[in-house]
Structure formats: C-alpha cells, structure tokens
Scaffold this motif. Structure first.
Motif, PDB file in Angstrom:
ATOM      1  N   ARG A  11       0.834  -1.209   0.000  1.00  0.00           N
ATOM      2  CA  ARG A  11       0.000   0.000   0.000  1.00  0.00           C
ATOM      3  C   ARG A  11       0.868   1.259   0.000  1.00  0.00           C
ATOM      4  N   SER A  14       2.171   1.777  -3.387  1.00  0.00           N
ATOM      5  CA  SER A  14       1.066   2.178  -4.263  1.00  0.00           C
ATOM      6  C   SER A  14       0.761   3.665  -4.142  1.00  0.00           C
ATOM      7  N   TYR A  15       0.840   4.178  -2.935  1.00  0.00           N
ATOM      8  CA  TYR A  15       0.555   5.600  -2.718  1.00  0.00           C
ATOM      9  C   TYR A  15       1.728   6.505  -3.092  1.00  0.00           C
ATOM     10  N   PHE A  16       2.941   6.106  -2.748  1.00  0.00           N
ATOM     11  CA  PHE A  16       4.066   7.035  -2.816  1.00  0.00           C
ATOM     12  C   PHE A  16       5.133   6.684  -3.851  1.00  0.00           C
ATOM     13  N   LEU A  52       2.943  11.940  -3.025  1.00  0.00           N
ATOM     14  CA  LEU A  52       1.592  11.598  -3.460  1.00  0.00           C
ATOM     15  C   LEU A  52       1.139  12.532  -4.581  1.00  0.00           C
ATOM     16  N   LYS A  55       2.802  11.711  -7.824  1.00  0.00           N
ATOM     17  CA  LYS A  55       2.254  10.499  -8.431  1.00  0.00           C
ATOM     18  C   LYS A  55       0.894  10.764  -9.069  1.00  0.00           C
ATOM     19  N   LEU A  56       0.012  11.432  -8.343  1.00  0.00           N
ATOM     20  CA  LEU A  56      -1.367  11.596  -8.805  1.00  0.00           C
ATOM     21  C   LEU A  56      -1.575  12.849  -9.662  1.00  0.00           C
ATOM     22  N   CYS A  67      -5.327  14.814   1.872  1.00  0.00           N
ATOM     23  CA  CYS A  67      -4.322  14.953   2.932  1.00  0.00           C
ATOM     24  C   CYS A  67      -4.893  15.589   4.201  1.00  0.00           C
TER      25      CYS A  67
END
Length: 92
Positions: A11, A14-16, A52, A55-56, A67
């Motif tokens: 996880r 996946s996020y960072f 984050l 990435k996004l 956040c």
C-alpha cells in the motif's frame, strides 16, 4: 501477521511510488545535506504529500482534501517539497 506487513508495504508503494525505506533515506538525505533549512515547517508528512502529489498530479483542492488540510497549506508545503527534491537532484 507477515501478510499484514506485506500488505502495508504494498500500500505504501502504491501511494508514494517508493518503499518506506527509500522514503526514509530521502528524508534523512534532505535533512543531512541541509536542503531543508533548520526551523522550516516542512515535515515528514509534507514529504509524503509531495510524493503523493507527484504520483497523482491532481488538483490542489482534491489533494488537500485527501491529505486532510486546507488548500493553502497543501500548496505551500508541496511546492516547497518539490523545490527540495529539485535541489537534492542538483546537489547529486
């Protein structure tokens, strides 16, 4: 137990987009090389926000909501984080 640890690691990546160990190394390097000025309000959570965001690459409003902070704080801390990462890259 071990499956839970593996799930947490997956996880995190996946996020960072990096493992927690690399993230910790990144934080320590930013601090050790004094790229983050002493007394600056930029904290470890802001590094995570920055990763984050990179990435996004979503809107500041959506990212601030994710956040759990206000847009002004998110924008200030994340763009400062981006500047720190650029400075680290230039220093290497």
């Amino acid at each position: 137990q071990e499956e839970d640890v593996q799930d947490i690691k997956e996880r995190f990546v996946s996020y960072f987009c990096c493992g927690y160990q690399l993230c910790l190394l990144l934080w320590r390097t930013l601090k050790r090389q004094s790229i983050i000025p002493r007394g600056d309000s930029f904290d470890r959570k802001h590094l995570l926000w920055t990763l984050l965001f990179l990435k996004l690459y979503n809107t500041n409003l959506v990212m601030a909501d994710m956040c759990k902070c206000d847009v002004k704080t998110f924008r200030k801390q994340v763009w400062e984080g981006v500047e720190f990462l650029v400075a680290l890259k230039e220093a290497s």
